[in-house]
Design a protein around this motif. Sequence first.
Motif, PDB file in Angstrom:
ATOM      1  N   THR A  47       0.839  -1.210   0.000  1.00  0.00           N
ATOM      2  CA  THR A  47       0.000   0.000   0.000  1.00  0.00           C
ATOM      3  C   THR A  47       0.871   1.256   0.000  1.00  0.00           C
ATOM      4  OG1 THR A  47      -1.705  -1.244   1.128  1.00  0.00           O
ATOM      5  CG2 THR A  47      -1.938   1.146   1.149  1.00  0.00           C
ATOM      6  N   GLU A 128      -4.902  -4.754  -2.540  1.00  0.00           N
ATOM      7  CA  GLU A 128      -5.763  -5.840  -2.074  1.00  0.00           C
ATOM      8  C   GLU A 128      -6.211  -6.719  -3.239  1.00  0.00           C
ATOM      9  OE1 GLU A 128      -5.420  -3.122  -0.428  1.00  0.00           O
ATOM     10  OE2 GLU A 128      -5.296  -3.855   1.619  1.00  0.00           O
ATOM     11  N   ARG A 202      -6.559   3.901   5.986  1.00  0.00           N
ATOM     12  CA  ARG A 202      -5.382   3.046   6.103  1.00  0.00           C
ATOM     13  C   ARG A 202      -5.569   2.047   7.237  1.00  0.00           C
ATOM     14  NH1 ARG A 202      -0.414   3.776   3.649  1.00  0.00           N
ATOM     15  NH2 ARG A 202      -0.266   1.627   4.364  1.00  0.00           N
ATOM     16  N   GLU A 203      -5.105   0.878   7.021  1.00  0.00           N
ATOM     17  CA  GLU A 203      -5.218  -0.241   7.966  1.00  0.00           C
ATOM     18  C   GLU A 203      -6.665  -0.691   8.158  1.00  0.00           C
ATOM     19  OE1 GLU A 203      -2.506  -1.709   8.640  1.00  0.00           O
ATOM     20  OE2 GLU A 203      -1.267  -0.084   7.895  1.00  0.00           O
ATOM     21  N   SER A 205      -8.520  -2.986   6.850  1.00  0.00           N
ATOM     22  CA  SER A 205      -8.983  -4.361   6.594  1.00  0.00           C
ATOM     23  C   SER A 205      -9.630  -5.018   7.810  1.00  0.00           C
ATOM     24  CB  SER A 205      -7.824  -5.239   6.132  1.00  0.00           C
ATOM     25  OG  SER A 205      -7.326  -4.764   4.920  1.00  0.00           O
TER      26      SER A 205
HETATM   27  N1  ASP Z   1      -3.500  -2.385   2.863  1.00  0.00           N
HETATM   28  C1  ASP Z   1      -4.144  -1.319   3.587  1.00  0.00           C
HETATM   29  C2  ASP Z   1      -3.114  -0.494   4.332  1.00  0.00           C
HETATM   30  O1  ASP Z   1      -1.939  -0.841   4.334  1.00  0.00           O
HETATM   31  C3  ASP Z   1      -5.222  -1.804   4.490  1.00  0.00           C
HETATM   32  C4  ASP Z   1      -4.762  -2.697   5.624  1.00  0.00           C
HETATM   33  O2  ASP Z   1      -3.603  -3.078   5.667  1.00  0.00           O
HETATM   34  O3  ASP Z   1      -5.568  -3.002   6.500  1.00  0.00           O
HETATM   35  O4  ASP Z   1      -3.441   0.501   4.895  1.00  0.00           O
END
Ligand code: ASP
Length: 420
Positions: A47, A128, A202-203, A205
């Motif tokens: 990402t 993703e 971000r983050e 998931s």
């Molecule tokens: N790939 C995305 C990110 O790095 C979502 C995730 O990792 O949850 O922000």
Amino acid sequence: MEKVQIYKFGGASVRDAAAIQNLASIVQRYGSEQPLLVVVSAMGKTTNALEELFQLAYVGQDYTAQLARLGAFHQNIATELEEANGVAPDDAVAPTLSEMLTELADGLATVGPGDYDRQYDQIVSFGELLATSIVARALGVRWLDCRPLIRTDHTWREGRLDWPTTERNIAATLPELLAKGPVLTQGFLGGTAGGATTTLGREGSDYTAAIFAYCLRAASVTIWKDVAGLLNADPKIFPDTVRYAEISYRETIEMAYYGASVIHPKTLKPLADRSIPLRIKSFLDPEAEGTLVHDCQHPALAPAFICKTDQCLLSFESKDFAFISEENLEVIFGALAQAKLKINVMQNSAISFSVCTDFSERRISKLLDLLREQFTLHYNTGLTLFTIKNYDAASITRLTAGRGLLLEQRTRSTFQFVCK
Ligand code: ASP
Ligand code: MG
């Protein structure tokens, strides 16, 4: 249908072919008793790499080398897995890696001046898509595009969920698929009614796993991490951490909100609303107990140390030395919302008002443009925000010793400070 379990695997758990083989063994070992939905995020640091690629494309610079590197990274992993496992059977029905890489290249070619955040989502979402294409093939399980199901508004990069539509979409699609075997889908992504891709922050998931869990009234969610569970501090920063074996939703929500990076803060509410237990377990040691987050009463917990880096401390003074009034605050909050800056801590004094936010050059400069006329603004970057939850005197001394504090605040349960 029997209740579903949901597994979420983050970037570290799919960072290379060996990690994906390990994921496959976990799915085989523990995932066969009940219907299983697997949510996967982008591989390793993909990402971040996509953000960089997008940035180059946006400003019209050459990105071919970076794109080639990203393609090769994924291609090598896919090849290694195919050599080890053979080619996936046809019913995996995932788009091929080369189809997706072509789509990404085509997408990048259209990036240019215009809505930054909207274009960001169309590109950064490929992390993703690429990851799930590879992992679904390696596992030989059904690939599902989550974007037509997870309906959001047009808040690019932080899509807000249309819950009724999402719930309807998921209820109409998933049970039938899950009855045939495990299903694998993307974290972090959503889609608008018009079919554009959005991302959930971000983050995000973890949040995706919770959305599916809520809509399917799942039996449980398991987040597989490279740590032993929910710890009272980041082991990369603090040497002696303790793991919470059991913890309530409320405590966990607060820790996530203050920046405990183990879990995305939006994950807990949908689970708490339907009393769905959340397990945080280590993919390196799947037999170990991990942490169970659920409805429970527990005695006082060990103090938690949470650290947010790359913070920016802004202070506003009204130009005429007038007091910071409610009218002034209304203007400041309005501008923060417009610039999409979130307040991590704030403090008010007679003639100045300070807020600590995550640093983003674009957003801060937008804020400065909005407020420059009315206020004198100062800001410091490169700061750290520490939070101690359930603090005691010893934990405060331990953490503050030798640091110059720029802002400090305490409530009955929480002590926070900003420092260099
Ligand atoms: N790939 C995305 C990110 O790095 C979502 C995730 O990792 O949850 O922000
Ligand atoms: Mg991640």
